[in-house]
Design an enzyme around this catalytic site. Structure first.
Site, PDB file in Angstrom:
ATOM      1  CB  CYS A  58      -0.884  -0.005   1.244  1.00 22.14           C
ATOM      2  SG  CYS A  58       0.088   0.039   2.771  1.00 22.14           S
ATOM      3  CB  ALA A  61       4.174  -0.541   1.996  1.00 24.79           C
ATOM      4  NE  ARG A  92      12.072  -2.040   0.425  1.00 29.29           N
ATOM      5  CZ  ARG A  92      12.752  -1.252  -0.376  1.00 29.29           C
ATOM      6  NH1 ARG A  92      13.367  -0.193   0.091  1.00 29.29           N
ATOM      7  NH2 ARG A  92      12.813  -1.501  -1.669  1.00 29.29           N
ATOM      8  CG  HIS A 191       7.255   4.521  -4.280  1.00 33.03           C
ATOM      9  ND1 HIS A 191       7.071   3.594  -5.270  1.00 33.03           N
ATOM     10  CD2 HIS A 191       7.580   3.819  -3.166  1.00 33.03           C
ATOM     11  CE1 HIS A 191       7.286   2.380  -4.785  1.00 33.03           C
ATOM     12  NE2 HIS A 191       7.601   2.485  -3.505  1.00 33.03           N
TER      13      HIS A 191
END
Lengths: 480, 525
Positions: A58, A61, A92, A191
């Protein structure tokens, strides 16, 4: 029948399992690469079909987990209920140097842990108090970002107002990132939202926030590394190469990056962007606003590294171009040796990939360098421009799948019988149960780095390990 | 020799370097080249001076910092809890051919799947309604209808266990009505069980979600299944227990007893399926038929009373069934469980288990010197922590800092009572609702010998130098821990083995410098 026709038939067969409406929707996202297709022939960046088991995440994230999270000396608040921050806590592997909890905060989880009363009465007051408490306990933090989770946007909180007030009060940046998980169709919007916050909340005040190095003078060779998240340390071999050819890297955004590096970016002559998908927005903005050009590069595998170094060097003068040639020549023998060693063991092996928004194309040449053949690839959250960029990377007959569902991916693998699947953690053990060697292409399967010449060695070793390990031979019992 | 008799790949020479020496991140970044690179990069970082960082780091270890840390009201740092749907999906996956379904935003499911997969190194399949902005405005009905139809058609489950994300909860989706609509419109068969649970992440934690989903599954499957007579079985539920070895151990114990049972949510194969070269989507072992019949059991036994209060109350009230709570961990906890099991079934405690008890106690007496008086910090879910505290006390260890983020008053009272009643619990403090950053302060100001927790404890290990025993969930950085039992006498030996050998390894680490600390680098311990 040709490979293309065979594979088209396979796609039709796999799609048969869907109800009509879903079949129609999914059919637009799967294709076979043909010579004339400049865009791989698939639709992308559309809503996932409910219930099919998409691998997508999503906006949160994308914003917190990917873009802002690695900025190491800021505190990133998962604002809302406890889960999102918990699941994305240290997942990550974006490596960094620093004293965690004191001057860097990358592997910590900060959350407002919403309770029912926060939903009912709103969370703004709590958020304001929380930022005060951060100041008290983490005085060396260089600022705060607020990544809002689903409920925040639904209950009408004004995190921007809180951010403005607190930034004024503390003199440190407080950046509200409206990345509720229901926004957009995947990580990708996250992003974009994160990039926009850099544009709107950071760069306008860059001069005010910036701490210049002692005696710093902007120079002709200043560049930024954009969109390398330093998974397993990727950005460091990349930086090494750029510095070796004579450039000065003044910022890494965002892997192992600091807030100061974010505000250093406008001083550079050129933005070098690795993950185009997640960071092209800010590059475009900086081009428009500051006239800083941007260039995509690919540091996966010696062929692309050499190509990229030359492409980058071409933006500068002969000194840099000469150094680039020197660097390429310097590493060539070792790369040849690596290829010689591993190609013998990997030649002709077939690979299927499915990664996020960059690697489904970027890694193809690294496999090719090892003599391997990518027969299927696709993005979790690529856009049209990504598929356009993919066409030159893939051979005719390659199956292209966008936002592939669990079902499709399994069926394609069963039919196409690759020797290696390169995707994410959610897929890893599904395929390993099918006796298919697998490497994670998000986290490098806890290995890395994979970027740069130093990274290619590790990549080659890992692919060899995955495919040629004897445990795969133990799966079928001798009596069966 | 020209013929290549062995099949080894010849190693080509390359500039005199040995190709076998591929350096990955473990070594590469410690070479001078990279160390210099890091140093050069610092100038652009706007970094604080090293002295200031060191000074501040020291201050974070102080009582002053601890007081400030404990004064926070709004901020949570490194909590030891997840949100409801994780538990809901976890419990759903223990039932036959059941597809866990999360109604709301899709990113949540990506997170749940990744999280469970990282702990178990096993696939975890679940689907989402993939709700976006339009669903936020108009509600998630059309997403749910499409989601149910698509997932049912593709993945052919016998049951879809549906829980909600906080998005669906905040917009107020009426999932019960939506499911009815989906059935009425023919998206899924009328008779497909679709138990639904409201699992808002802003209430409780993953254990709350476990409870809500389990109750809904039982309610759905046992509807109209009540018969005149009992079926002679007992139901068992282990709660949010990450150790699939525990389910197998329990089944072994019940087999030895000859007790007929149903494990409510047996996800032991879900999280540990054999590699046969074929991927099997569903591995939940609790059949829907057995679940439907669980309403007719003699009684239901719960091992995590703070995980499943609603389910227990429902079974006691609605089914009129006798319910029991045990924590069959450590010696006394297992004793109590076996004795009661023997009493209610009228079957003697099997000789094999009696011998196992003897072996477990033997193990404890053999090693007690290494654990006696050791101060322990621990954290985790309420029942998990209580089991551990009880076990530690019976070995003469001293549980000192006990942190439970997803705490409740009843648990805290029980934990304090446990501590009060043991000479080894006198220094124990229970910190409900606190997080791992609080624990860091506790461990710096009042150091302990050992920390027991999940993988996130490794940061506390790094910062405070306190060795970590990994018991809990998630464990991402060690493999195969979940395969072991922590339950019963056998489980006691396992846990004890991890604990005592961590202590011994730490002693070796501390005595390994030649001519300096290796005086005590003993061969025999």
């Amino acid at each position: 029948m040709t490979t293309v026709e065979d594979r088209k038939a396979l796609i039709d067969e796999v799609l048969e399992a869907y109800p009509d409406k879903a079949k129609k929707l999914r059919a637009k996202h799967i294709s076979v690469q043909e010579a004339e297709k400049a865009d791989c022939g698939v639709k992308s960046n559309k809503k996932s079909v409910p219930g099919v088991m998409t691998t997508r995440g999503c906006a949160y994230a994308g914003a917190k987990g990917v873009v802002w999270g690695p900025v190491k000396d800021m505190i990133h608040i998962s604002h809302g209920p406890v889960g999102c921050g918990y699941y994305s806590w240290s997942g990550r592997r974006n490596y960094y140097i620093g004293t965690t909890g004191v001057d860097t905060f990358g592997t910590m989880q900060f959350t407002s842990d919403f309770q029912e009363r926060d939903i009912v009465f709103g969370g703004d007051k709590k958020l304001a108090k929380l930022i005060d408490e951060l100041g008290e306990l983490f005085p060396l933090s260089q600022g705060t970002t607020i990544e809002s989770e689903c409920p925040v946007g639904l209950i009408g909180d004004d995190i921007e107002a809180v951010a403005r007030a607190k930034a004024k009060e503390t003199g440190k940046p407080v950046i509200p990132v409206r990345c509720e998980g229901f926004r957009g169709v995947s990580q990708s919007l996250g992003h974009h939202i994160a990039n926009d916050t850099v544009r709107d909340w950071v760069l306008p005040k860059a001069d005010e926030y910036r701490k210049l190095p002692d005696g710093f003078e902007p120079g002709p060779y200043d560049v930024n590394i954009i969109g390398d998240y330093n998974i397993g340390g990727d950005a460091w071999p990349s930086r090494l190469l750029l510095e070796e050819i004579g450039l000065r890297v003044i910022s890494q955004f965002s892997g192992d990056g600091t807030f100061n590096e974010v505000v250093m970016t406008p001083l550079a002559k050129l933005n070098l962007i690795h993950c185009y998908r997640s960071m092209n927005y800010i590059c475009r903005f900086m081009e428009e606003k500051y006239g800083i050009g941007w260039l995509e590069y690919n540091f996966f595998g010696p062929t692309q590294i050499a190509k990229s170094l030359r492409k980058i060097a071409a933006q500068f003068d002969e000194t840099i171009q000469a150094k680039a040639e020197e660097v390429i020549a310097k590493y060539q023998p070792r790369m040849d040796a690596i290829v010689d060693k591993y190609r013998a063991r990997l030649e002709g092996k077939k690979v299927m990939m499915m990664v996020g928004g960059l690697r489904p194309r970027h890694v193809v040449p690294a496999f090719t360098d090892l003599g391997m053949d990518v027969i299927g690839t696709g993005y979790e959250f690529g856009h049209g421009d990504d598929y356009k960029r993919t066409a030159e990377y893939v051979n005719e007959g390659t199956v292209i799948y966008d936002d592939v569902s669990g079902y499709e991916f399994e069926e394609f693998a069963k039919e196409l019988k690759p020797d290696l699947i390169a995707a994410g953690i959610k897929e890893k053990y599904v395929f390993q149960k099918m006796a298919l060697p697998f490497r994670q292409m998000h986290s490098w399967d806890y290995s890395g780095p994979y970027h740069g010449y130093d990274g290619f060695e590790v990549f080659a070793r890992d692919m060899d390990m995955a495919i040629n390990n004897p445990t795969w031979g133990l799966i079928n019992p001798p009596w069966a | 020799m020209t013929d290549n008799l062995d099949n080894t790949i010849p190693t080509p020479s390359c500039g005199g370097e040995d190709l076998g020496q591929v350096k990955d991140h473990f070594e590469l970044f410690h070479t001078d080249t990279y160390q210099d690179l890091f140093e050069y990069k610092r100038q652009f970082e706007g970094a604080h001076s090293r002295d200031l960082v060191a000074e501040t780091a020291e201050w974070t270890k102080s009582w002053d910092y601890r007081e400030k840390n404990f004064a926070r009201e709004a901020l949570t740092v490194n909590p030891a809890k997840a949100c409801q749907p994780l538990g809901a999906l976890f419990v759903a996956a223990g039932f036959e051919d059941t597809l866990p379904y999360s109604h709301g935003s899709q990113g949540c499911v990506a997170y749940f799947r990744s999280h469970l997969t990282r702990n178990y190194k096993e696939p975890f399949q679940a689907v989402s309604s993939s709700m976006t902005e339009d669903a936020a405005v108009f509600g998630g009905l059309s997403n749910l209808k499409a989601g149910l139809e698509n997932s049912y058609t593709l993945y052919k489950p016998k049951m879809i266990a549906l829980c909600t994300t906080c998005m669906a909860e905040v917009i107020g989706d009426d999932i019960g009505a939506y499911i009815t609509t989906a059935k009425n419109e023919g998206h899924i068969p009328e008779d497909l069980p679709v138990p639904a649970a409201h699992t808002p992440s802003f209430v409780g934690s993953h254990i709350t979600g476990y409870d809500n989903m389990l109750k809904s599954i039982l309610k759905t499957l046992t509807k109209d299944e009540k018969s005149e007579t009992t079926n002679g079985k007992f139901n068992f539920n282990l709660g949010f227990d990450p150790y699939i070895g525990n389910i197998r151990e329990l089944k072994r114990i019940l087999g030895l007893f000859g007790v007929d049972y149903t494990v409510l949510s047996d996800n032991s194969d879900t999280f540990d399926s054999p590699n046969t070269g074929e991927f099997k989507m569903y591995n939940g072992l609790t059949t829907l038929a057995d679940t439907a019949d669980s309403i007719n059991a003699e009684g239901t036994v719960f091992f995590q009373k703070y995980t499943t209060p609603k389910t227990q109350e429902y079974i006691a009230k609605e089914w009129g069934q006798k319910t029991y709570n045990f924590r069959p961990f450590g010696i006394k906890g297992t004793d109590e469980f076996l004795m009661t099991l023997s009493a209610i079934t009228g079957k003697p405690i099997p000789l094999e288990l009696q011998q196992e008890r003897g072996r477990a106690v033997d193990a404890l007496t053999d090693s007690q010197a290494w654990i006696h008086g050791k101060k322990i910090a621990l954290y985790g879910d309420p029942d998990h922590v209580l089991s551990l505290v009880q076990f530690l006390l019976e070995m003469g260890a001293e549980p000192t800092h006990i942190v439970v983020t997803n705490s409740n008053d009843e648990f805290e009272a029980e934990a304090r009572e446990l501590l009060t009643n043991s000479p080894y619990g006198q220094g124990g403090t229970v910190w409900g609702g606190k997080d791992l950053w609080h624990l860091r302060s506790l461990m710096f100001t009042e150091p302990v010998d050992l920390l027991i927790g999940n993988s996130y404890g490794k940061y506390l290990w790094r910062d405070t130098g306190t060795p970590l025993v990994r018991i809990g969930y998630p464990i991402f950085d060690r493999h195969h821990m979940h395969r072991y039992a922590t339950l019963g006498y056998q489980g006691a030996i396992n846990q004890f083995n991890w604990i005592v050998n961590t202590i011994l390894e730490e002693l070796d680490r501390k005595t390994i410098v030649p001519a300096k600390t290796d005086i005590s680098f003993d061969l025999i311990r």
